[in-house]
Write an enzyme that holds these catalytic residues in place. Structure first.
Site, PDB file in Angstrom:
ATOM      1  CE  LYS A 156      -1.033  -6.105   7.231  1.00 20.78           C
ATOM      2  NZ  LYS A 156      -1.586  -5.236   6.176  1.00 20.78           N
ATOM      3  CD  GLN A 186      -2.905  -6.068   2.923  1.00 21.65           C
ATOM      4  OE1 GLN A 186      -3.161  -5.965   4.115  1.00 21.65           O
ATOM      5  NE2 GLN A 186      -1.713  -5.776   2.432  1.00 21.65           N
ATOM      6  CG  ASP A 216      -3.993   0.314   7.128  1.00 19.04           C
ATOM      7  OD1 ASP A 216      -2.895  -0.089   7.550  1.00 19.04           O
ATOM      8  OD2 ASP A 216      -4.692  -0.320   6.322  1.00 19.04           O
TER       9      ASP A 216
HETATM   10  N1  GUN Z   1      -0.553  -2.864   1.470  1.00 19.87           N
HETATM   11  C1  GUN Z   1       0.767  -2.616   1.636  1.00 19.87           C
HETATM   12  N2  GUN Z   1       0.994  -2.000   2.813  1.00 19.87           N
HETATM   13  C2  GUN Z   1      -0.211  -1.845   3.396  1.00 19.87           C
HETATM   14  C3  GUN Z   1      -0.620  -1.299   4.631  1.00 19.87           C
HETATM   15  O1  GUN Z   1       0.158  -0.782   5.438  1.00 19.87           O
HETATM   16  N3  GUN Z   1      -1.953  -1.351   4.891  1.00 19.87           N
HETATM   17  C4  GUN Z   1      -2.844  -1.880   4.008  1.00 19.87           C
HETATM   18  N4  GUN Z   1      -4.125  -1.855   4.338  1.00 19.87           N
HETATM   19  N5  GUN Z   1      -2.491  -2.402   2.863  1.00 19.87           N
HETATM   20  C5  GUN Z   1      -1.176  -2.390   2.564  1.00 19.87           C
END
Ligand code: GUN
Length: 285
Positions: free
Chosen positions: A52, A96, A119
């Site tokens: 990311k 995350q 998110d």
């Molecule tokens: N862990 C797995 N998928 C995601 C996501 O889309 N966002 C976040 N913040 N954590 C994740």
């Protein structure tokens, strides 16, 4: 042969549009920035966070990486979120998941300012999605809609079966599809006659996290299949590979399918960047 929906190419195209929007924001004096918070050392999360941050850099979006120890305690994480919420140089905040045991993920997600919740997991954004009003939409569902838009013009009345009822994919994608006036059936591990329901569908969105769950006989000829699964499997020779929720090699009779890898995955990150730009644009008004 079913057409392959090329998520990598679509993510690249979206990335170019995002980079242009970033350039416009910068010309207007706004430097879009995403804060990525990682608690502990979950190996998969480490990989996702690195990816990311790398993609942010490519698009010209600033990234602020914040790391906390697994035993930092919930209050330290809430305090960090308060600081990021109050910082005008931060436009998006991503914590995350999963979080270490002992930290209440719901309380943490509730603490993120809805305007910075790239998110789309905050209850305010979930509510906006379910009422069809303007909020921030979770990245994977947003990416799935862009992939589907490349092969479907009119969703009205289509029978769409979503497999999986997670807050991250199943439920929000169902809301987006309902907004387009599809007839949506959300199914899950307890659903009876799942193959029969799937076989009646014009579109299947498989987000169960169950490798090769969707077999050829589950899919009617001409259906569109979106495979959200990403399970890492280790072969008998020790090599590891990513496997989706669909037995794609049995889906020649489908109209179009997304590959794994190279389908939904790249779109998720591209949508995270585009959500960050959206949050930065809205911060100006
Ligand atoms: N862990 C797995 N998928 C995601 C996501 O889309 N966002 C976040 N913040 N954590 C994740």
């Amino acid at each position: 042969m079913a057409a392959l929906i090329d998520g990598r190419a679509m993510a690249r195209a979206l990335g170019e549009r995002t980079a242009q929007a970033v350039a416009t924001l910068k010309a207007d004096g706004v430097d879009p920035a995403l804060a990525v918070v990682l608690v502990g050392h979950d190996p998969a999360s480490e990989i996702y966070v690195r990816r990311k941050i790398g993609e942010c850099r490519k698009a010209g979006i600033g990234s602020i990486e914040k790391r906390l120890a697994a035993d930092c305690g919930e209050q330290a994480l809430l305090d960090l979120i308060d600081t990021l919420n109050a910082d005008p140089a931060v436009h998006g905040i991503l914590v995350q998941l999963p979080l270490p045991a002992g930290i209440d993920a719901a309380r943490v997600l509730d603490r993120i300012s809805p305007a910075k919740d790239v998110d789309g997991f905050h209850p305010v954004n979930v509510g906006r999605l379910s009422t069809g009003s303007k909020g921030l939409v979770p990245c994977t569902p947003l990416g799935i809609m862009l992939l589907l838009d490349s092969v479907i013009e009119d969703y009205r009345g289509l029978n769409i079966v979503v497999i999986g009822k997670s807050n991250i994919v199943g439920k929000p994608v169902a809301m987006l599809l309902l907004e387009r006036e599809a007839t949506v059936t959300v199914t899950h591990i307890e659903t009876r006659n799942l193959p029969d329901l799937a076989r009646a569908a014009d579109v299947i969105v498989a987000a169960a996290g169950a490798p090769h769950l969707v077999r050829g006989y589950w899919v009617k000829p001409g259906a569109v299949v979106i495979d959200v699964g990403i399970t890492r499997m280790v072969d008998h020779d020790g090599a590891s590979r990513i496997v989706g929720d669909c037995a794609t090699h049995e889906l020649d009779h489908a109209k179009a399918v997304t590959p794994v890898p190279g389908g939904v995955g790249p779109m998720t990150i591209a949508c995270l960047l585009s959500n960050t730009v959206t949050a930065a644009q809205r911060s100006m008004s």
